[in-house]
Design a protein around this motif. Structure first.
Motif: not given
Length: 432
Positions: A27-40, A195-205
């Motif tokens: 696990t680690g940084i994905s191609s989208s730039g988001s950190k991916v591990n079991e907890k995230t 990444a898409t979820e973070e984008y949506g959260a930042k957009f609406f924030s």
């Protein structure tokens, strides 16, 4: 024996990477730039739902030890291992919690480990889960597998465990010894969903207000102060306020709207992508777009057959291999009962029971046991196996019955009598 010793010494050590490649399934940084591990990954609702569905379903299945004697299979409730698997693997956990925990480890890390506690006679007294991220599987100089567990409660010291002391259930892997984490294997798909979820959260924030360009006809002396003043006044909670532009300034939005970027479609596709990783039907994670009353039952049966059954087989074979001795394997078997998941609707079950009852391979008590009803006493016929009255033994039927006694007096066998009966029937047909 020397050949086998040489073979085990030369076998590769278990490893979580492709042989001959520098690419590790980690696990680690994905191609989208988001950190991916079991907890995230578990913070994604689709991943959480898939892990929960599979873990809770397998944990809820009844598990039994069966003893085969005289062609009969009965529950071996007096076996020391029965209580450990069926009731309490250890004083701190129920069987459901234990299996749910290990199954979640298996789905997230690709491996599930439990320490085996035995008495002096080698009987299993308890099973305790071990965290997969603290476990290392290795091979010694003699070629034997051993496990090294880094404990957090003993100053970080490592504990070496023999192969017989660890119940190891590996997932899919290339060496057959260590499984690969589904999260690591599919980190780019999960990373894109994050990444898409973070984008949506930042957009609406930001009050769903897109960024843009402030154009000024002259020279701006302090652009940083103007940018901060604009953001403070017209973003976040102040979004959608009426902006007053002075000195000929003009605002031009440049961001692509979520609709144009197919934001919702991307999120929906990633949910199906994650469900595909765990082979879970989309309707079981809340996507009912392609489900209906006519096919959802069939999809549920396919979930048991194609998704759950392989996991059940992994569990059964791993438990049998590690917890039963060679002598016990000859007469004992460990099985999960999936019959409850394969049950149809009430009408289908009743029709099936009627066929079994009328054809003599189910008794009233067999049926009542499957429906969790009280048994009927033997005196009242609860254990009787019945057939329809018009179904007779062959020796009592038709022309065969008429010639049976005469032919048997002549010393002919039953097969010869049957052949004579067929010939006589043919002659009668020709005459008619």
């Amino acid at each position: 024996m020397g050949i086998f010793k040489y073979f085990f010494r030369t076998r590769d050590k278990p490893q979580n990477k492709m042989s001959g490649s520098t690419y590790n399934f980690l696990t680690g940084i994905s191609s989208s730039g988001s950190k991916v591990n079991e907890k995230t990954a578990m913070q994604m609702t689709a991943v959480y739902s898939c892990v929960r569905v599979l873990s809770e379903t397998l944990a809820s299945l009844p598990i039994h030890i069966y003893e085969v004697t005289n062609n009969k299979r009965e529950k071996a409730i007096n076996h020391p291992l029965y209580k450990v698997l069926h009731d309490e693997p250890n004083p701190e956990m129920t069987s459901f919690i234990f299996r749910e925990t290990l199954m979640s480890h298996l789905l997230l890390w690709g491996n599930a480990y439990a320490q085996i506690i035995r008495n002096g006679r080698g009987e299993v007294l308890g099973l305790y889960p071990l965290m997969p991220d603290k476990m290392t599987v290795d091979r010694d100089d003699s070629g034997h597998i051993y496990y090294e567990y880094k404990s957090s409660g003993m100053g970080g010291e490592s504990i070496k465990l023999s192969e017989s002391d660890v119940l190891h259930i590996p997932g899919l892997g290339f060496d057959g010894l260590v499984g690969y984490s589904p999260i690591a294997m599919a980190k780019n798909a999960i990373g894109m969903a994050i990444a898409t979820e973070e984008y949506g959260a930042k957009f609406f924030s930001n009050g769903a207000t897109p960024s843009g360009i402030l154009e000024h006809p002259g020279t701006v002396k302090n652009p940083q102060a103007m940018r901060e003043s604009w953001s403070k006044g017209f973003s976040g909670n102040n979004a959608h306020k009426v902006a007053i532009l002075e000195e000929g300034m003009k605002y031009t939005p440049i961001s692509i709207s979520p609709n144009e970027a197919q934001f919702l479609e991307t999120r929906k596709f990633q949910i199906n992508e994650i469900a595909r990783i765990f082979r879970v039907p989309p309707h079981m994670v809340g996507d009912l777009e392609k489900s209906s009353f006519s096919n959802i039952e069939q999809q549920s049966l396919e979930f048991v057959k194609y998704t759950l059954d392989p996991w059940v087989s992994r569990w059964e074979q791993a438990i049998t291999k590690k917890l039963l001795s060679d002598e016990e394997k000859q007469k004992y078997s460990i099985k999960f009962n999936v019959d409850g998941l394969l049950r149809g609707d009430y009408q289908s079950r009743m029709n099936g029971y009627a066929v079994g009852r009328q054809n003599g391979w189910m008794s009233a008590n067999d049926i009542r046991a499957l429906e969790n009803l009280d048994m009927i006493s033997k005196e009242d016929g609860g254990d009787l196996y019945l057939v329809n009255g018009n179904m007779l033994p062959l020796k009592n039927a038709g022309a065969f019955a008429n010639i049976e006694e005469k032919e048997k007096e002549d010393g002919k066998s039953e097969e010869e009598v049957l052949e004579l009966s067929k010939k006589k029937n043919k002659k009668q047909k020709r005459r008619s």
